[in-house]
Design a protein around this motif. Structure first.
Motif, PDB file in Angstrom:
ATOM      1  N   SER A  56      15.054   4.281  10.471  1.00  0.00           N
ATOM      2  CA  SER A  56      14.091   3.273   9.979  1.00  0.00           C
ATOM      3  C   SER A  56      13.025   3.966   9.137  1.00  0.00           C
ATOM      4  O   SER A  56      12.897   5.193   9.152  1.00  0.00           O
ATOM      5  N   GLY A  57      12.233   3.139   8.469  1.00  0.00           N
ATOM      6  CA  GLY A  57      11.113   3.686   7.700  1.00  0.00           C
ATOM      7  C   GLY A  57      10.039   4.262   8.609  1.00  0.00           C
ATOM      8  O   GLY A  57       9.350   5.212   8.237  1.00  0.00           O
ATOM      9  N   THR A  58       9.894   3.682   9.785  1.00  0.00           N
ATOM     10  CA  THR A  58       8.928   4.204  10.753  1.00  0.00           C
ATOM     11  C   THR A  58       9.374   5.584  11.226  1.00  0.00           C
ATOM     12  O   THR A  58       8.594   6.545  11.233  1.00  0.00           O
ATOM     13  N   ASP A  59      10.652   5.689  11.618  1.00  0.00           N
ATOM     14  CA  ASP A  59      11.180   6.993  12.038  1.00  0.00           C
ATOM     15  C   ASP A  59      11.079   8.016  10.916  1.00  0.00           C
ATOM     16  O   ASP A  59      10.869   9.201  11.170  1.00  0.00           O
ATOM     17  N   PHE A  81      -5.592  -0.180   4.773  1.00  0.00           N
ATOM     18  CA  PHE A  81      -4.914  -1.370   4.258  1.00  0.00           C
ATOM     19  C   PHE A  81      -3.452  -1.025   4.000  1.00  0.00           C
ATOM     20  O   PHE A  81      -3.066  -0.610   2.901  1.00  0.00           O
ATOM     21  N   THR A  82      -2.632  -1.161   5.046  1.00  0.00           N
ATOM     22  CA  THR A  82      -1.200  -0.837   4.966  1.00  0.00           C
ATOM     23  C   THR A  82      -0.497  -1.531   6.118  1.00  0.00           C
ATOM     24  O   THR A  82      -1.133  -2.111   6.996  1.00  0.00           O
ATOM     25  N   PHE A  83       0.840  -1.441   6.129  1.00  0.00           N
ATOM     26  CA  PHE A  83       1.603  -1.916   7.284  1.00  0.00           C
ATOM     27  C   PHE A  83       1.334  -0.964   8.454  1.00  0.00           C
ATOM     28  O   PHE A  83       1.190   0.250   8.262  1.00  0.00           O
ATOM     29  N   CYS A  84       1.321  -1.503   9.665  1.00  0.00           N
ATOM     30  CA  CYS A  84       0.916  -0.723  10.839  1.00  0.00           C
ATOM     31  C   CYS A  84       1.738   0.542  11.053  1.00  0.00           C
ATOM     32  O   CYS A  84       1.245   1.538  11.597  1.00  0.00           O
ATOM     33  N   ALA A 161       6.687   5.758   1.034  1.00  0.00           N
ATOM     34  CA  ALA A 161       7.277   5.018  -0.085  1.00  0.00           C
ATOM     35  C   ALA A 161       8.213   3.928   0.421  1.00  0.00           C
ATOM     36  O   ALA A 161       9.197   3.581  -0.230  1.00  0.00           O
ATOM     37  N   ALA A 162       7.879   3.354   1.583  1.00  0.00           N
ATOM     38  CA  ALA A 162       8.715   2.293   2.159  1.00  0.00           C
ATOM     39  C   ALA A 162       8.898   1.133   1.182  1.00  0.00           C
ATOM     40  O   ALA A 162       9.916   0.455   1.199  1.00  0.00           O
ATOM     41  N   GLN A 163       7.887   0.912   0.318  1.00  0.00           N
ATOM     42  CA  GLN A 163       7.944  -0.236  -0.599  1.00  0.00           C
ATOM     43  C   GLN A 163       8.226   0.194  -2.036  1.00  0.00           C
ATOM     44  O   GLN A 163       8.256  -0.652  -2.926  1.00  0.00           O
ATOM     45  N   SER A 164       8.412   1.488  -2.281  1.00  0.00           N
ATOM     46  CA  SER A 164       8.399   1.933  -3.679  1.00  0.00           C
ATOM     47  C   SER A 164       9.600   2.754  -4.118  1.00  0.00           C
ATOM     48  O   SER A 164       9.549   3.360  -5.193  1.00  0.00           O
ATOM     49  N   THR A 183      11.059   6.532   3.032  1.00  0.00           N
ATOM     50  CA  THR A 183      11.265   5.145   2.625  1.00  0.00           C
ATOM     51  C   THR A 183      11.948   4.364   3.742  1.00  0.00           C
ATOM     52  O   THR A 183      12.371   4.929   4.758  1.00  0.00           O
ATOM     53  N   SER A 184      12.021   3.045   3.521  1.00  0.00           N
ATOM     54  CA  SER A 184      12.609   2.129   4.494  1.00  0.00           C
ATOM     55  C   SER A 184      13.686   1.302   3.808  1.00  0.00           C
ATOM     56  O   SER A 184      13.527   0.917   2.650  1.00  0.00           O
ATOM     57  N   PHE A 185      14.738   1.022   4.541  1.00  0.00           N
ATOM     58  CA  PHE A 185      15.787   0.113   4.042  1.00  0.00           C
ATOM     59  C   PHE A 185      15.805  -1.190   4.833  1.00  0.00           C
ATOM     60  O   PHE A 185      16.839  -1.852   4.942  1.00  0.00           O
ATOM     61  N   TYR A 312      -0.042 -10.031   3.059  1.00  0.00           N
ATOM     62  CA  TYR A 312       0.096  -8.620   3.457  1.00  0.00           C
ATOM     63  C   TYR A 312      -1.184  -7.899   3.069  1.00  0.00           C
ATOM     64  O   TYR A 312      -1.382  -7.659   1.894  1.00  0.00           O
ATOM     65  N   TYR A 313      -2.103  -7.646   3.967  1.00  0.00           N
ATOM     66  CA  TYR A 313      -2.042  -7.777   5.408  1.00  0.00           C
ATOM     67  C   TYR A 313      -3.313  -8.471   5.858  1.00  0.00           C
ATOM     68  O   TYR A 313      -4.361  -8.233   5.282  1.00  0.00           O
ATOM     69  N   ARG A 314      -3.258  -9.262   6.914  1.00  0.00           N
ATOM     70  CA  ARG A 314      -4.376 -10.100   7.316  1.00  0.00           C
ATOM     71  C   ARG A 314      -5.504  -9.329   7.998  1.00  0.00           C
ATOM     72  O   ARG A 314      -6.631  -9.812   8.071  1.00  0.00           O
TER      73      ARG A 314
HETATM   74  C1  LIG Z   1       8.258  -1.446   5.967  1.00  0.00           C
HETATM   75  C2  LIG Z   1       7.230  -0.379   6.022  1.00  0.00           C
HETATM   76  C3  LIG Z   1       7.284   0.682   6.949  1.00  0.00           C
HETATM   77  C4  LIG Z   1       8.255   0.711   8.097  1.00  0.00           C
HETATM   78  O1  LIG Z   1       9.570   0.597   7.778  1.00  0.00           O
HETATM   79  P1  LIG Z   1      10.643   0.115   8.900  1.00  0.00           P
HETATM   80  O2  LIG Z   1      11.942   0.439   8.269  1.00  0.00           O
HETATM   81  O3  LIG Z   1      10.420  -1.330   9.123  1.00  0.00           O
HETATM   82  O4  LIG Z   1      10.392   0.937  10.124  1.00  0.00           O
HETATM   83  C5  LIG Z   1       6.346   1.681   6.871  1.00  0.00           C
HETATM   84  N1  LIG Z   1       5.379   1.657   5.947  1.00  0.00           N
HETATM   85  C6  LIG Z   1       5.264   0.657   5.045  1.00  0.00           C
HETATM   86  C7  LIG Z   1       4.164   0.708   4.037  1.00  0.00           C
HETATM   87  C8  LIG Z   1       6.177  -0.401   5.064  1.00  0.00           C
HETATM   88  O5  LIG Z   1       6.058  -1.388   4.174  1.00  0.00           O
END
Ligand SMILES: *Cc1c(COP(=O)(O)O)cnc(C)c1O
Length: 370
Positions: A56-59, A81-84, A161-164, A183-185, A312-314
């Motif tokens: 995952s992107g978190t891992d 200001f980002t995803f948790c 770079a999960a979003q980029s 990154t994340s898929f 994104y994000y409240r």
């Molecule tokens: C989606 C995202 C993640 C986490 O990715 P997962 O694959 O859902 O674990 C991390 N950081 C940002 C900025 C994201 O948008």
């Protein structure tokens, strides 16, 4: 109308995805099968770095931090200001997140906001080992000034770079802009699979072996030779097959996202404030986000008109109960302001002209620019 239309993409790629997945079901190498190595080679080659797939992107962020030997007590600067998951990964390795503010126009961390976070860390006696640059909404953070700042403190830059994935800055690709990127898929990311998946990118080949060991229980010669504590974080072969099929049309999809962003800019630029994109950057356009004085009214009107939107994000992370033990910079006002004003509009490569016109119409009728 869909916010992200995965069904339209599925219809386009039905034959190639099905063939790729069926091939995996037939050969049976479900864990680290040949498609994973093939995908890693293609992902890395596209950007000029080495790619290591993971679960995952978190891992990917956790593995990156662990490969850099960042752990208990170390400080890691992240934007508030980002995803948790950006901050969660820091906590998962035992390190302390230090929240930096972002620029109000682009929503990205800057040299000035990172510098203020270094000050907050120093005041608390925390040594900063890394700064995580989050390429929010698909736009790469310019690492130039940040690299100088980080080097002066002996810290490393990591790009979340999960979003980029697919974005560029001055012609250079995300994945190779800083030493370590992740990154994340996740299915709705610009390059998404049919489940969870992620990857780490490194410019230094010597980190590849370490990352591959960490993702398989800290393996040495094989997985029954344990030379360090690792984890179980592989990218499934089935997901790699899905991604290989999607990668074949990825450039075309990126073009369609950029064209949609241009149409939104043209249709909305005078009535909203789209977050700014550096003219030297090509965003991957994970999201098209505007700042509005009356965000919630526009979202409600859009919903009535059948237009899905998202916020994104409240809440900025320094305001989330789970991260109250993190260190906060003195001034996080832009992160707070953005949380109250941003709205993301439908963004995917398969939007019809009618849908684009409907989105622009409802926003134009209701938006009060900020
Ligand atoms: C989606 C995202 C993640 C986490 O990715 P997962 O694959 O859902 O674990 C991390 N950081 C940002 C900025 C994201 O948008």
């Amino acid at each position: 109308m869909e916010f992200v239309d995965l069904a339209a993409q599925r219809a386009r790629l039905r034959a190639s995805i099905d063939a790729g997945v069926m091939a995996v079901l037939d050969h049976g190498k479900f864990i680290l099968g040949p498609e994973v190595a093939q995908l890693e080679a293609q992902l890395g080659e596209r950007v000029g770095a080495h790619a290591v797939g993971c679960a995952s992107g978190t891992d990917a962020i956790v593995l990156a931090l662990r490969a850099l030997e960042i752990g208990p007590g170390d400080g890691v600067i992240v934007p508030s200001f980002t995803f948790c998951a950006t901050a969660e990964a820091v906590v998962l390795v035992g390190a302390v997140p230090i929240f930096a503010d972002v620029d109000r126009e682009s929503a990205l961390i800057t040299t000035a906001t990172a510098s203020a976070a270094f000050d907050a860390a120093a005041a608390a006696g925390v040594v900063v080992k890394a700064v995580v640059l989050v390429d929010l909404f698909g736009q790469p953070v310019d690492p130039t000034g940040l690299a100088t700042l980080a080097a002066a403190h002996g810290a490393t830059l990591i790009a979340d770079a999960a979003q980029s994935y697919g974005a560029t800055l001055d012609g250079a690709s995300v994945g190779a802009l800083v030493p370590v990127s992740t990154t994340s898929f996740f299915p709705s990311k610009p390059l998404g699979c049919y489940g969870d998946g992620g990857a780490v990118f490194v410019t230094d080949e010597s980190l590849v072996g370490l990352l591959k060991s960490l993702r398989v229980h800290g393996q040495g010669a094989d997985k029954y030779d344990n030379v360090r504590i690792g984890t179980n974080s592989r990218l499934d072969t089935v997901q790699a097959a899905v991604l290989l099929a999607k990668l074949a049309v990825f450039d075309d999809e990126l073009d369609a996202r950029r064209e949609l962003a241009r149409r939104y800019d043209d249709g909305l630029g005078e009535v909203t404030r789209p977050l700014t994109v550096d003219p030297r950057a090509e965003s991957a356009w994970a999201q098209y986000t505007v700042a509005l004085a009356n965000r919630d009214d526009v979202a409600a009107a859009a919903k009535d008109a059948g237009v899905p939107t998202a916020v994104y994000y409240r809440a900025p992370l320094h305001r989330q109960p789970a991260y109250s033990s993190g260190l906060a910079s003195d001034d996080l006002s832009n992160s707070e302001w953005l949380s109250d004003h941003v709205l993301s509009l439908p963004m995917h490569p398969y939007m019809s002209d009618d849908d684009v016109a409907l989105v622009i119409d409802v926003v134009r009728r209701t938006a009060i620019a900020d």
